[in-house]
Design a protein around this motif. Structure first.
Motif, mmCIF file in Angstrom:
data_model
loop_
_atom_site.group_PDB
_atom_site.id
_atom_site.type_symbol
_atom_site.label_atom_id
_atom_site.label_comp_id
_atom_site.label_asym_id
_atom_site.label_seq_id
_atom_site.Cartn_x
_atom_site.Cartn_y
_atom_site.Cartn_z
ATOM 1 N N PRO A 121 -33.910 21.448 -17.062
ATOM 2 C CA PRO A 121 -32.880 21.758 -18.058
ATOM 3 C C PRO A 121 -33.226 22.953 -18.936
ATOM 4 C CG PRO A 121 -33.214 19.394 -17.937
ATOM 5 C CD PRO A 121 -34.318 20.021 -17.142
ATOM 6 N N TYR A 122 -34.514 23.131 -19.231
ATOM 7 C CA TYR A 122 -34.922 24.285 -20.040
ATOM 8 C C TYR A 122 -34.710 25.576 -19.253
ATOM 9 C CZ TYR A 122 -37.813 27.185 -23.135
ATOM 10 O OH TYR A 122 -38.263 28.160 -23.999
ATOM 11 N N ARG A 123 -35.118 25.577 -18.008
ATOM 12 C CA ARG A 123 -34.943 26.785 -17.198
ATOM 13 C C ARG A 123 -33.465 27.107 -17.010
ATOM 14 N NH1 ARG A 123 -38.600 24.092 -13.872
ATOM 15 N NH2 ARG A 123 -37.010 23.900 -12.246
ATOM 16 N N THR A 124 -32.652 26.071 -16.893
ATOM 17 C CA THR A 124 -31.227 26.276 -16.623
ATOM 18 C C THR A 124 -30.471 26.742 -17.856
ATOM 19 O OG1 THR A 124 -31.288 24.572 -14.916
ATOM 20 C CG2 THR A 124 -29.123 25.152 -15.804
ATOM 21 N N GLN A 125 -30.723 26.117 -18.980
ATOM 22 C CA GLN A 125 -29.916 26.350 -20.175
ATOM 23 C C GLN A 125 -30.523 27.348 -21.169
ATOM 24 O OE1 GLN A 125 -26.988 25.342 -20.164
ATOM 25 N NE2 GLN A 125 -26.891 23.487 -18.930
ATOM 26 N N VAL A 126 -31.840 27.487 -21.158
ATOM 27 C CA VAL A 126 -32.507 28.230 -22.233
ATOM 28 C C VAL A 126 -33.277 29.436 -21.719
ATOM 29 C CG1 VAL A 126 -34.107 28.058 -24.185
ATOM 30 C CG2 VAL A 126 -32.690 26.082 -23.556
ATOM 31 N N ALA A 127 -34.103 29.263 -20.703
ATOM 32 C CA ALA A 127 -34.970 30.328 -20.205
ATOM 33 C C ALA A 127 -34.194 31.257 -19.285
ATOM 34 C CB ALA A 127 -36.187 29.745 -19.502
ATOM 35 N N VAL A 128 -33.205 31.926 -19.868
ATOM 36 C CA VAL A 128 -32.284 32.802 -19.137
ATOM 37 C C VAL A 128 -32.387 34.197 -19.731
ATOM 38 C CG1 VAL A 128 -30.742 30.890 -18.559
ATOM 39 C CG2 VAL A 128 -30.388 32.171 -20.691
ATOM 40 N N PRO A 129 -31.876 35.222 -19.047
ATOM 41 C CA PRO A 129 -31.909 36.579 -19.602
ATOM 42 C C PRO A 129 -31.248 36.640 -20.978
ATOM 43 C CG PRO A 129 -31.333 36.644 -17.280
ATOM 44 C CD PRO A 129 -31.324 35.191 -17.670
ATOM 45 N N LEU A 130 -31.838 37.417 -21.866
ATOM 46 C CA LEU A 130 -31.306 37.535 -23.226
ATOM 47 C C LEU A 130 -30.025 38.351 -23.227
ATOM 48 C CD1 LEU A 130 -34.574 38.194 -25.276
ATOM 49 C CD2 LEU A 130 -33.592 36.029 -24.509
ATOM 50 N N SER A 131 -29.056 37.857 -23.983
ATOM 51 C CA SER A 131 -27.774 38.571 -24.054
ATOM 52 C C SER A 131 -27.087 38.249 -25.379
ATOM 53 C CB SER A 131 -26.869 38.198 -22.885
ATOM 54 O OG SER A 131 -26.532 36.828 -22.918
#
Length: 211
Positions: free
Chosen positions: A201-211
Motif C-alpha cells: 500500500p505504501y508503494r502504491t499510494q505514497v512512494a510515487v513520483p512527486l507531482s
C-alpha cells in the motif's frame, strides 16, 4: 441492499489524501475516490462546502452519509470503525499517546517546512522560486528528521509497531528522499523508509513520483 462504498474526495497526489488511501489499502477496504482540490477544483463548490467548509482535501463520506474532514481525524475514525483498524491504533494509553504524539508533531512541526520545500521545487516554476525561504525550511526540516532518526534508535517504526504514526509521517518521508535537495545522512531514518517501501500500500499510494 448494497450500500455504496466509502468515498474519498481528493486528488491522489495530495500528501493528506495519500494517508487515507494508504490506510484503506492496509485494511483492504474498497473505496471510491473522486478528484478534488488543486487543478481539479470542486472544493469551493456549494455541495463540497456543505461537506467540508474548509475547501481542503481529503473529505471522507461513509456509506451511511457521515462526512469527516481532517486527515488524521479520518485515520482515527477508520481505525475505530473498520475491521482490523485497532491493529494500527493501539488501545494501551501510553502506546496510543506515543502514536498520537507523532501524528500531532507531523501537523504542528513537520507540515509547514516540508510544504515550503515541496512547493518550491515541485510546484513552483524555477524563475518564481523563493530559494531563501526554501533553504530556511530545509534547515528546519533536517533538524526535525534528526529528531525522528534519534527516536528510531531502538525501534523499527516511529512509534514502535507499525501504525498511524507511520502513516501520518510516511508521505513526508518519501518526499524528503526524493526532493532535489541535500540531506544529512540519517541511517535509522533511511532504514525506516526502506521498511515502509516493503509495504505494497505504501508503494502504491505514497512512494510515487512527486507531482
Amino acid at each position: 441492499m448494497n450500500h455504496p462504498p466509502i468515498t474519498v474526495w481528493g486528488r491522489a497526489n495530495s500528501v493528506n489524501v495519500m494517508k487515507v488511501l494508504w490506510l484503506l489499502d492496509e485494511l483492504t477496504i474498497p473505496y471510491h475516490r473522486i478528484d478534488a482540490g488543486g487543478a481539479f477544483g470542486r472544493t469551493r463548490d456549494a455541495d463540497y462546502a456543505a461537506m467540508n467548509p474548509n475547501a481542503t482535501v481529503p473529505t471522507l463520506v461513509m456509506p451511511h452519509g457521515y462526512t469527516l474532514w481532517e486527515s488524521h481525524a479520518i485515520l482515527r475514525y477508520l481505525c475505530r470503525t473498520q475491521p482490523g483498524g485497532n491493529a494500527f491504533y493501539p488501545e494501551a494509553p501510553e502506546a496510543r499517546a506515543d502514536a498520537e504524539r507523532w501524528m500531532d508533531w507531523t501537523l504542528a512541526s513537520m507540515n509547514e517546512p516540508m510544504r515550503i520545500i515541496f512547493w518550491t521545487y515541485i510546484r513552483t516554476p524555477e524563475a518564481e522560486r523563493d530559494l531563501a525561504a526554501a533553504a530556511q525550511a530545509q534547515e528546519a526540516t533536517a533538524r526535525l528528521w534528526r529528531i525522528a532518526d534519534a527516536a528510531l534508535e531502538e525501534r523499527e517504526h516511529i512509534a514502535g509497531a507499525f501504525g498511524l504514526a507511520d502513516i501520518a509521517l510516511g508521505g513526508f518521508l518519501h518526499r524528503w528522499y526524493h526532493l532535489p535537495i541535500e540531506r544529512p545522512e540519517l541511517p535509522r531514518l533511511r532504514r525506516w523508509y526502506d521498511r515502509l517501501r516493503e509495504r505494497t500500500p505504501y508503494r502504491t499510494q505514497v512512494a510515487v513520483p512527486l507531482s
